[in-house]
Design an enzyme around this catalytic site. Sequence first.
Site, PDB file in Angstrom:
ATOM      1  N   ASP A   1       0.872  -1.164   0.000  1.00 37.51           N
ATOM      2  CA  ASP A   1       0.000   0.000   0.000  1.00 37.51           C
ATOM      3  C   ASP A   1       0.916   1.224   0.000  1.00 37.51           C
ATOM      4  O   ASP A   1       2.076   1.156   0.406  1.00 37.51           O
ATOM      5  CB  ASP A   1      -0.961   0.004   1.205  1.00 37.51           C
TER       6      ASP A   1
HETATM    7  C1  BGC Z   1      -5.030   3.321  -0.100  1.00 42.01           C
HETATM    8  C2  BGC Z   1      -5.074   2.284  -1.206  1.00 42.01           C
HETATM    9  C3  BGC Z   1      -4.894   2.970  -2.532  1.00 42.01           C
HETATM   10  C4  BGC Z   1      -3.576   3.715  -2.523  1.00 42.01           C
HETATM   11  C5  BGC Z   1      -3.269   4.430  -3.819  1.00 42.01           C
HETATM   12  C6  BGC Z   1      -3.837   4.246  -0.178  1.00 42.01           C
HETATM   13  O1  BGC Z   1      -4.051   5.373   0.603  1.00 42.01           O
HETATM   14  O2  BGC Z   1      -5.058   2.676   1.154  1.00 42.01           O
HETATM   15  O3  BGC Z   1      -6.279   1.576  -1.171  1.00 42.01           O
HETATM   16  O4  BGC Z   1      -4.956   2.028  -3.562  1.00 42.01           O
HETATM   17  O5  BGC Z   1      -3.614   4.684  -1.499  1.00 42.01           O
HETATM   18  O6  BGC Z   1      -4.054   5.542  -3.968  1.00 42.01           O
END
Ligand code: BGC
Length: 746
Positions: free
Chosen positions: A238
Amino acid sequence: MKIREEQRRRAEALLERLTLEEKICMIHGAGLFETGSVERLGIPPLKMSDGPMGVRREFRKDSWEPAGNTDDYVTYLPSNSAIASTWNRELAYESGKVLGAEARGRGKDVILAPGINIKRSPLCGRNFEYMSEDPYLTAEQCVPLIQGIQENDVAACVKHFALNNQERNRLWVDTKVEERALREIYLPAFRAAAERGEALSMMGAYNLVRGSRCCENEYLLDEILRKEWGWDGVVISDWGGILRTKESACVSMDVEMSIYSNFDEYFFAKPLLEAVQNGEIAEETVDEKVYRILCMMMALHMLDGAEQMNGNENGSGTAEERTDWHTMRDDRSSGRKRKCGCYNAPAHRQAALETARESVVLLKNEDSRLPLQKEKLKKLLVVGCNADCLHSLGGGSAEIKALYEISPLMGLKCLLGGNTEVTYVPGYYIPDNREQAENWQEESLKEREGKTAAEELVTPETAAKRKALLEEAVSLAAEYEDVIFIGGLNHQFDLEDQDRRDMKLPYGQDELIEALLDANPDTILVMNAGSPVEMHRFADRAKAIVWHWYAGMEGGTALAEVLLGEVNPSGKLPESFPVTHMDCSAHSIGTFGDRELADYREGIFVGYRHYETADVPVSFCFGHGLSYTSFSYGDCRAVCCGDGENAAVTISCRVKNVGERAGKETVQLYVHKPQSCVERPAKELKGYEKVNLAPGEEAEVLFCLTKEDLMYYDEQERRMCLEEGRYDVFVGASVKDIRGQVSVVF
Ligand code: BGC
């Protein structure tokens, strides 16, 4: 998506030609949504995008400022909660196909979806992005969704692995969970995504599990994902989920993505390069990651023709050698070209509408208050901000720059046409004080406290505005025969990076609803939200209550069609709606929302497994959803088939549409093991089938129960085990509305 042997061999050969620097560049972000490329060998970057409800707008490569394009409006799909609420595998598949085609159409290789974490508490801010509190329903709906995505030569990135069930302090909260709950509740959908869905990638979650960060977690990533499940897809962190080089590099974490733009400083960039150069980390560790990325690229037809490029050892090749990878599309062995996808196709909007239609849940309909008769409707009063609100551009990373979004009010007006006079009043006031900052993704990881939705500040000014709006709506409601209230939540509450404090309706809606029902007891209530709200103050009094998720660009059309009877509702709740959040086991037994520790003391008793077993009343139960017609269920029969390891039982039940209208019914199958050596939930979902029946029509619904369906996780044996003996099987219209029962012996 299977990676063929021949593709693996080609990946191996390509790997051998890469320098250490090139390999390093492939395993970390070189833009906020893309990795580095190796131009010399025709290896493109991996281009990624959020998220579950469509393809997110474009950002600048190195900042969270939107690019401001006019060409990144897309199809806005129903949320995962809505998809789960259809209980229709075919619609999940169709939604996946749209998402994949649009991602590919926008030139992406990986779509950061679906989100399949279990809804442990109704307060988790990201519940709208997830499917259900039940592992079986989540698994059954996410598998076809993933298959649909990947048919378009785009990888699904299933998130967030694992136990990412609370938003507060999401980068630091540690999850304490017993093994049985992990195996029976939190992992089955991920396993199904890996094994049956053949997901090509998965996202490592932010949180810690048993003291170890998910993106460093040897047990989750190496033991379970790789060894036990034999899954060899790509694990992507993540954004900002990696905090140390060695600890993450030495487990099966393949790609580091982050929220910052100092790409060369990422843990998998210079620090990892140096660690390999000075012998601290073996180069094979990097090779394994790159090999998995190359295999995924092969499967996506991203490298067709790459091997033809000679490259040279110290640069990006000669002009002839440098080929634009966008033109290299022939798969040498199959002759198949990479699909090009497309976005905003009319068929995509149609698919979004069909899913939205089946996601609407009719919670209550006394005296057949619904549907409204369009021909007789001369005047209609619509009250409530959610009638007139667009939700697509909110929620966090799941935000969508929708090509358009039909609000419920617009849906009603479009359908009713000019012969009905529709009056809209907001009825309540939403203070504009919870906007997310542009760079909230960056900010959200800096803070170690973690936010919970702020307590509503009711200033004297707000109170005065509310009072005036309430009085206006109530006095009109007394005059109108037909009144629809459309309220609920919005993305100030259903929001990434914060959990709700409680399940109460915000903005003084309780008072408003009560006053509306006093003035006009026939008022129809529509709740539009991504997670349940308290309804005990008015649920008994209201004649009709409709649940409407964030249901995509055609959500307002679908809702209007249901209210006006053009569509017969067939959605069923994919989660229980408790009376208050304190009834939920994550709160009454375990801990939720604490800064440091989420203690899953409730074990496997999550959602209806808890309410049914501990006899806790709920407002609306799991699997509940009414129709404008009714269905009768015949007796259940069980027939044994197969033996030994393959022993199975076929359960059959006849279902008949005994009403006047065509309708769809989701027949659900639950099991229970009486006299067990371990604690068992009163019921567990193990099957469902949705049937479409004309008036008077009857169908036989068949389920197959195998040994595997009945297994539990034995903590001593450390594996899934089958307990021999009698099992009770229930067939019904919801977890509470059981229509037939039969016992089987295994
Ligand atoms: C989120 C993810 C997301 C990623 C990219 C993170 O803050 O938890 O679900 O895919 O950002 O935007």
